[in-house]
Design a protein around this motif. Structure first.
Motif, PDB file in Angstrom:
ATOM      1  N   ALA A   1      20.077 -32.066 -30.024  1.00 24.37           N
ATOM      2  CA  ALA A   1      21.063 -32.659 -30.926  1.00 24.37           C
ATOM      3  C   ALA A   1      20.374 -32.889 -32.271  1.00 24.37           C
ATOM      4  CB  ALA A   1      21.605 -33.974 -30.366  1.00 24.37           C
ATOM      5  N   HIS A   2      20.981 -32.401 -33.333  1.00 28.07           N
ATOM      6  CA  HIS A   2      20.404 -32.532 -34.666  1.00 28.07           C
ATOM      7  C   HIS A   2      21.426 -33.205 -35.564  1.00 28.07           C
ATOM      8  CE1 HIS A   2      18.965 -31.220 -38.687  1.00 28.07           C
ATOM      9  NE2 HIS A   2      17.777 -31.263 -38.116  1.00 28.07           N
ATOM     10  N   VAL A   3      20.941 -33.925 -36.566  1.00 25.23           N
ATOM     11  CA  VAL A   3      21.841 -34.653 -37.447  1.00 25.23           C
ATOM     12  C   VAL A   3      22.781 -33.732 -38.205  1.00 25.23           C
ATOM     13  CG1 VAL A   3      20.241 -34.665 -39.408  1.00 25.23           C
ATOM     14  CG2 VAL A   3      21.919 -36.518 -39.174  1.00 25.23           C
ATOM     15  N   PHE A   4      22.382 -32.473 -38.429  1.00 25.26           N
ATOM     16  CA  PHE A   4      23.224 -31.551 -39.182  1.00 25.26           C
ATOM     17  C   PHE A   4      23.506 -30.246 -38.443  1.00 25.26           C
ATOM     18  CE2 PHE A   4      23.903 -28.145 -42.296  1.00 25.26           C
ATOM     19  CZ  PHE A   4      25.016 -28.655 -42.942  1.00 25.26           C
ATOM     20  N   TYR A   5      22.475 -29.628 -37.863  1.00 23.48           N
ATOM     21  CA  TYR A   5      22.644 -28.315 -37.223  1.00 23.48           C
ATOM     22  C   TYR A   5      23.260 -28.493 -35.836  1.00 23.48           C
ATOM     23  CZ  TYR A   5      19.565 -26.698 -40.949  1.00 23.48           C
ATOM     24  OH  TYR A   5      19.012 -26.404 -42.168  1.00 23.48           O
ATOM     25  N   ARG A   6      24.539 -28.785 -35.836  1.00 20.62           N
ATOM     26  CA  ARG A   6      25.257 -29.015 -34.587  1.00 20.62           C
ATOM     27  C   ARG A   6      25.920 -27.725 -34.114  1.00 20.62           C
ATOM     28  NH1 ARG A   6      26.833 -33.438 -37.892  1.00 20.62           N
ATOM     29  NH2 ARG A   6      25.827 -35.390 -37.274  1.00 20.62           N
ATOM     30  N   PRO A   7      26.375 -27.684 -32.865  1.00 18.49           N
ATOM     31  CA  PRO A   7      27.087 -26.492 -32.399  1.00 18.49           C
ATOM     32  C   PRO A   7      28.284 -26.185 -33.280  1.00 18.49           C
ATOM     33  CG  PRO A   7      26.572 -27.947 -30.567  1.00 18.49           C
ATOM     34  CD  PRO A   7      26.227 -28.703 -31.812  1.00 18.49           C
ATOM     35  N   GLY A   8      28.574 -24.886 -33.426  1.00 23.98           N
ATOM     36  CA  GLY A   8      29.712 -24.464 -34.229  1.00 23.98           C
ATOM     37  C   GLY A   8      31.016 -24.658 -33.504  1.00 23.98           C
ATOM     38  N   ALA A   9      32.079 -24.156 -34.116  1.00 19.99           N
ATOM     39  CA  ALA A   9      33.407 -24.309 -33.545  1.00 19.99           C
ATOM     40  C   ALA A   9      33.539 -23.626 -32.192  1.00 19.99           C
ATOM     41  CB  ALA A   9      34.444 -23.742 -34.517  1.00 19.99           C
ATOM     42  N   ASP A  10      32.677 -22.643 -31.930  1.00 27.65           N
ATOM     43  CA  ASP A  10      32.716 -21.944 -30.644  1.00 27.65           C
ATOM     44  C   ASP A  10      31.767 -22.558 -29.625  1.00 27.65           C
ATOM     45  OD1 ASP A  10      30.412 -21.287 -31.930  1.00 27.65           O
ATOM     46  OD2 ASP A  10      30.599 -19.112 -31.676  1.00 27.65           O
ATOM     47  N   GLY A  11      31.117 -23.686 -29.974  1.00 23.77           N
ATOM     48  CA  GLY A  11      30.192 -24.337 -29.057  1.00 23.77           C
ATOM     49  C   GLY A  11      28.812 -23.728 -29.025  1.00 23.77           C
ATOM     50  N   LYS A  12      28.547 -22.733 -29.877  1.00 19.49           N
ATOM     51  CA  LYS A  12      27.262 -22.045 -29.882  1.00 19.49           C
ATOM     52  C   LYS A  12      26.335 -22.644 -30.936  1.00 19.49           C
ATOM     53  CE  LYS A  12      29.154 -19.206 -26.947  1.00 19.49           C
ATOM     54  NZ  LYS A  12      28.875 -19.312 -25.498  1.00 19.49           N
ATOM     55  N   CYS A  13      25.060 -22.240 -30.884  1.00 24.96           N
ATOM     56  CA  CYS A  13      24.075 -22.734 -31.837  1.00 24.96           C
ATOM     57  C   CYS A  13      24.479 -22.377 -33.263  1.00 24.96           C
ATOM     58  CB  CYS A  13      22.703 -22.148 -31.526  1.00 24.96           C
ATOM     59  SG  CYS A  13      21.992 -22.724 -29.962  1.00 24.96           S
ATOM     60  N   ASP A  14      24.198 -23.257 -34.180  1.00 25.16           N
ATOM     61  CA  ASP A  14      24.573 -23.104 -35.581  1.00 25.16           C
ATOM     62  C   ASP A  14      23.897 -21.869 -36.194  1.00 25.16           C
ATOM     63  OD1 ASP A  14      25.010 -23.378 -38.297  1.00 25.16           O
ATOM     64  OD2 ASP A  14      24.629 -25.528 -38.327  1.00 25.16           O
ATOM     65  N   PRO A  15      24.667 -20.919 -36.747  1.00 24.75           N
ATOM     66  CA  PRO A  15      24.047 -19.741 -37.382  1.00 24.75           C
ATOM     67  C   PRO A  15      23.125 -20.099 -38.543  1.00 24.75           C
ATOM     68  CG  PRO A  15      26.385 -19.359 -37.005  1.00 24.75           C
ATOM     69  CD  PRO A  15      26.132 -20.809 -36.721  1.00 24.75           C
ATOM     70  N   VAL A  16      23.424 -21.185 -39.259  1.00 24.20           N
ATOM     71  CA  VAL A  16      22.554 -21.584 -40.366  1.00 24.20           C
ATOM     72  C   VAL A  16      21.196 -22.047 -39.833  1.00 24.20           C
ATOM     73  CG1 VAL A  16      22.343 -23.067 -42.404  1.00 24.20           C
ATOM     74  CG2 VAL A  16      24.567 -22.148 -41.765  1.00 24.20           C
ATOM     75  N   LEU A  17      21.170 -22.570 -38.599  1.00 23.33           N
ATOM     76  CA  LEU A  17      19.900 -22.929 -37.968  1.00 23.33           C
ATOM     77  C   LEU A  17      19.055 -21.683 -37.718  1.00 23.33           C
ATOM     78  CD1 LEU A  17      18.006 -24.949 -36.593  1.00 23.33           C
ATOM     79  CD2 LEU A  17      19.395 -24.738 -34.517  1.00 23.33           C
ATOM     80  N   TRP A  18      19.697 -20.562 -37.365  1.00 22.37           N
ATOM     81  CA  TRP A  18      18.966 -19.301 -37.218  1.00 22.37           C
ATOM     82  C   TRP A  18      18.254 -18.969 -38.533  1.00 22.37           C
ATOM     83  CZ3 TRP A  18      20.358 -14.850 -33.655  1.00 22.37           C
ATOM     84  CH2 TRP A  18      21.002 -15.291 -32.499  1.00 22.37           C
ATOM     85  N   LEU A  19      18.996 -19.038 -39.649  1.00 25.32           N
ATOM     86  CA  LEU A  19      18.419 -18.683 -40.948  1.00 25.32           C
ATOM     87  C   LEU A  19      17.300 -19.639 -41.335  1.00 25.32           C
ATOM     88  CD1 LEU A  19      21.650 -17.813 -42.978  1.00 25.32           C
ATOM     89  CD2 LEU A  19      20.060 -16.237 -41.892  1.00 25.32           C
TER      90      LEU A  19
ATOM     91  N   GLU B   1      24.084 -11.218 -32.097  1.00 28.79           N
ATOM     92  CA  GLU B   1      24.606 -10.320 -31.064  1.00 28.79           C
ATOM     93  C   GLU B   1      25.033 -11.070 -29.806  1.00 28.79           C
ATOM     94  OE1 GLU B   1      21.124  -8.030 -30.603  1.00 28.79           O
ATOM     95  OE2 GLU B   1      21.225  -7.130 -32.613  1.00 28.79           O
ATOM     96  N   ASP B   2      24.327 -12.117 -29.489  1.00 26.95           N
ATOM     97  CA  ASP B   2      24.576 -12.854 -28.245  1.00 26.95           C
ATOM     98  C   ASP B   2      24.402 -14.344 -28.522  1.00 26.95           C
ATOM     99  OD1 ASP B   2      24.937 -13.655 -25.645  1.00 26.95           O
ATOM    100  OD2 ASP B   2      23.066 -12.810 -24.879  1.00 26.95           O
ATOM    101  N   PRO B   3      25.402 -15.000 -29.078  1.00 26.00           N
ATOM    102  CA  PRO B   3      25.253 -16.420 -29.420  1.00 26.00           C
ATOM    103  C   PRO B   3      25.074 -17.271 -28.170  1.00 26.00           C
ATOM    104  CG  PRO B   3      27.543 -15.734 -29.632  1.00 26.00           C
ATOM    105  CD  PRO B   3      26.745 -14.480 -29.393  1.00 26.00           C
ATOM    106  N   GLN B   4      24.244 -18.281 -28.287  1.00 30.75           N
ATOM    107  CA  GLN B   4      23.953 -19.151 -27.157  1.00 30.75           C
ATOM    108  C   GLN B   4      24.381 -20.578 -27.468  1.00 30.75           C
ATOM    109  OE1 GLN B   4      22.333 -18.039 -24.099  1.00 30.75           O
ATOM    110  NE2 GLN B   4      23.091 -16.164 -25.068  1.00 30.75           N
ATOM    111  N   ALA B   5      24.842 -21.271 -26.438  1.00 32.21           N
ATOM    112  CA  ALA B   5      25.160 -22.689 -26.581  1.00 32.21           C
ATOM    113  C   ALA B   5      23.874 -23.502 -26.507  1.00 32.21           C
ATOM    114  CB  ALA B   5      26.124 -23.120 -25.482  1.00 32.21           C
ATOM    115  N   PRO B   6      23.814 -24.647 -27.204  1.00 30.04           N
ATOM    116  CA  PRO B   6      22.624 -25.494 -27.092  1.00 30.04           C
ATOM    117  C   PRO B   6      22.383 -25.912 -25.644  1.00 30.04           C
ATOM    118  CG  PRO B   6      24.011 -26.216 -28.905  1.00 30.04           C
ATOM    119  CD  PRO B   6      24.806 -25.199 -28.142  1.00 30.04           C
ATOM    120  N   GLN B   7      21.106 -26.104 -25.306  1.00 27.58           N
ATOM    121  CA  GLN B   7      20.728 -26.486 -23.953  1.00 27.58           C
ATOM    122  C   GLN B   7      20.551 -27.995 -23.912  1.00 27.58           C
ATOM    123  OE1 GLN B   7      20.514 -24.284 -21.567  1.00 27.58           O
ATOM    124  NE2 GLN B   7      19.341 -25.173 -19.903  1.00 27.58           N
TER     125      GLN B   7
END
Length: 313
Positions: free
Chosen positions: A32-50, A83-89
């Motif tokens: 859980a992060h103060v900003f890089y939260r799961p997106g609307a699809d429940g997956k890891c934030d793409p901006v966190l990837w960048l 290619e394969d978005p993942q939900a936070p663990q």
């Protein structure tokens, strides 16, 4: 080593050199992060990837190429494909994130280091996407020259007009909290918003800076294209948000902190994958200069009440 002040903003854990310009970089994404939260699809934030790959480029330059810590990193562009978005663990063990990083042979002298890299992102050992970035690390003198060269003329900038801003609801941009919203609406404009950054934002302004952070503009683009993508009507007229799948961003000029920025977006060419993906073009403009531009592709998600559903158009 990654130009952050708070430990909570550091996502790298280790790095290993595998070849002359090839590295494995390990990372751990927070549950859980103060900003890089799961997106609307429940997956890891793409901006966190960048952001993770941005940190990898900075770290590799310092540790393996001897770039001085005092050098400033100037981001020129990025592109990504998820290619394969993942939900936070959220269980006992977080995801294992690793980056297979390859640098182009860098041009380097004591004042200047060119960074051009590509990273394959693996989550729990499985390839999930790729991120490419380009930029340069420069010493204080060269940075001052770049800043002066890119400085706008004073008559091209207008002062902030705070009363004109109309706050946007977090759900409209796929966010959960008002603090996360970086755009404000104009009272009389469509497909155009005003950048609304809190200078106390602990993520974007983790440390002192004399210009708008590049990652803040990336987030502004993501929110703008979510608004533009959400205008595609669903059969039941339910509101939509966006889940990003790919994109490219280029930075052209430094953004000043004391003048307004307009973020514009519009539909781009239709994406050919399955008919439910489409692309949006976005630009950030300050005065008479374009600061950055992006083309982002995503998948629209329907919003039913407070819950989000990944139903295709």
């Amino acid at each position: 080593m990654v130009h952050k002040t708070a430990m909570a903003e550091v996502f790298l854990t280790d790095a290993h050199r595998r070849g002359e310009h090839r590295f494995t970089v390990a990372a751990q994404w927070p549950r859980a992060h103060v900003f890089y939260r799961p997106g609307a699809d429940g997956k890891c934030d793409p901006v966190l990837w960048l952001e993770t790959v941005r940190q990898a480029g900075v770290y590799v330059a310092h540790r393996f190429y001897g770039v001085p810590i005092s050098h400033q990193f100037v981001l020129a562009g990025a592109e990504f494909t998820i290619e394969d978005p993942q939900a936070p663990q959220y269980g006992a063990t977080p995801h294992t994130v690793s980056l297979d990083v390859t640098l182009q042979p860098p041009a380097q002298d004591r004042r200047h280091f060119v960074v051009e890299l590509e990273a394959v992102v693996r989550i729990d050992g499985r390839r999930c996407g790729r991120v490419a970035m380009r930029g340069q690390a420069v010493d204080t003198r060269r940075y001052s020259v770049l800043r002066r060269r890119n400085a706008p003329s004073s008559d091209s900038l207008t002062p902030f007009d705070r009363p004109a801003q109309v706050p946007l609801p977090p759900a409209a941009v796929g966010r959960q909290h008002e603090w996360d919203v970086v755009l404000a609406a104009w009272p009389d404009r469509a497909d155009s918003w005003q950048l609304s950054l809190d200078p106390q934002h602990s993520v974007f302004f983790d440390h002192a800076t004399d210009h708008l952070p590049g990652m803040a503009l990336v987030e502004a683009f993501r929110q703008a294209v979510s608004l533009t993508g959400g205008q595609r009507s669903a059969p039941d007229h339910a509101p939509r948000v966006w889940a990003l799948t790919s994109g490219e961003v280029s930075f052209e000029a430094f953004g000043e902190l004391d003048a307004p920025v307009t973020v514009e977006s519009r539909p781009a060419a239709e994406h050919a994958v399955g008919g439910d993906h489409f692309s949006v073009r976005a630009d950030a403009v300050q005065g008479d200069r374009r600061l950055a531009s992006a083309t982002l592709t995503g998948r629209p998600l329907l919003v039913a009440g407070s819950r989000l559903h990944g139903r295709a158009a």
